[in-house]
Design a protein around this motif. Sequence first.
Motif, PDB file in Angstrom:
ATOM      1  N   ILE A 129       0.852  -1.207   0.000  1.00 60.02           N
ATOM      2  CA  ILE A 129       0.000   0.000   0.000  1.00 60.02           C
ATOM      3  C   ILE A 129       0.879   1.245   0.000  1.00 60.02           C
ATOM      4  O   ILE A 129       0.707   2.145  -0.837  1.00 60.02           O
ATOM      5  N   LYS A 130       1.830   1.321   0.934  1.00 57.02           N
ATOM      6  CA  LYS A 130       2.701   2.499   1.018  1.00 57.02           C
ATOM      7  C   LYS A 130       3.578   2.643  -0.225  1.00 57.02           C
ATOM      8  O   LYS A 130       3.933   3.753  -0.610  1.00 57.02           O
ATOM      9  N   ASP A 131       3.933   1.511  -0.853  1.00 61.62           N
ATOM     10  CA  ASP A 131       4.806   1.548  -2.033  1.00 61.62           C
ATOM     11  C   ASP A 131       4.046   1.781  -3.328  1.00 61.62           C
ATOM     12  O   ASP A 131       4.633   1.758  -4.414  1.00 61.62           O
ATOM     13  N   ASN A 132       2.718   1.972  -3.237  1.00 53.98           N
ATOM     14  CA  ASN A 132       1.906   2.208  -4.435  1.00 53.98           C
ATOM     15  C   ASN A 132       1.999   1.045  -5.420  1.00 53.98           C
ATOM     16  O   ASN A 132       2.071   1.234  -6.636  1.00 53.98           O
ATOM     17  N   LYS A 133       2.010  -0.174  -4.894  1.00 56.40           N
ATOM     18  CA  LYS A 133       2.138  -1.349  -5.758  1.00 56.40           C
ATOM     19  C   LYS A 133       0.851  -1.632  -6.524  1.00 56.40           C
ATOM     20  O   LYS A 133      -0.260  -1.487  -6.002  1.00 56.40           O
TER      21      LYS A 133
END
Length: 350
Positions: A257-261
């Motif tokens: 989520i934080k890595d915009n995957k």
Amino acid sequence: MSKEAVRSRFTSVFPQLVEELKEILVSYKMPQEAIDWFVKNLDYNTPGGKLNRGLSVVDTYCILNKTTPTELSDEEYLKVSLLGWCVELLQAYFLVADDMMDQSKTRRGQPCWYLNEGVGNIAINDSFMLEGAIYILLKKHFRADKYYVDLLDLFHEVTFQTELGQLLDLVTADEYVVDLDKFSLEKHSFIVIFKTAYYSFYLPVALAMFMSGINSDEDLKQVRDVLIPLGEYFQVQDDFLDCFGTPEQIGKIGTDIKDNKCSWVVNQALLHATKEQRKILDDNYGKKDDASEQVCKDLFKELGIEKIYNDYEESVVGTLREKIEKIDESRGLKKEVLTSFLNKVYKRSK
């Protein structure tokens, strides 16, 4: 032979592999400082995982040859386990580099290699050395075998395929520029097939097939047709566990989520979200703070992603079982090879 004993015999080969690689550096007259660094790189990054990919080479070879690991001669076991360790070296190469690209914090329950004191960007070169070690070992142990070129071609092709998957992953999901319009299940499918399925599923089986003399295009296609969708299912599981699993379960802190995957989870959310829910995703997905991450996780639960995943799992497993039943075993391929892979993946929780 118990699972523990199988793993123990496999891991017992690793120190020999390290010594052989060490001897190469000694023959080049490398300073001791560099030799010690390379050994630490090998020890820290290669043997610490579940070793499923490497052990799958041994398991597949034994199934194809109707034998067990204990019945293999020391020489035969060494060769097939070395192929398994070459897959683990490839995995280590990918993970060291991937953790830097994603700025991940933990891997296999310990700090990522680049975060170790004094490592930093040296990890880039360390990843290259992990890959290079594969070809040193293949040359030493397989150069006289008629399938040596097949091994080289396979490793080179699968490495490139994996890098293509990583490329699409990186350009689709820029860590700092969030644009959910770039995402789609079609892109996700391409990414996971190329980034995961080829090297994690097809590669171990194809290596064991080549060593067993089973190398027809028909048989290689038969295993690809099952193992590539199985590998896609495996990565969908990984995406699901990254969001819904715990660090204790999966051995790392989930960062999709934080890595915009471009993960399966967010793509399913985009398919089912209302306009209001889509705005919540646009406002929170890919943000680096814990609060935004939790907002996304809560929305995923609200959208029923867990049920969607469970339905997907049963559907894909049913299709794969049907494909396996139709496998032609007349040239030496065994359905059991593919069934064993499916059984390892189905309903896993880590």
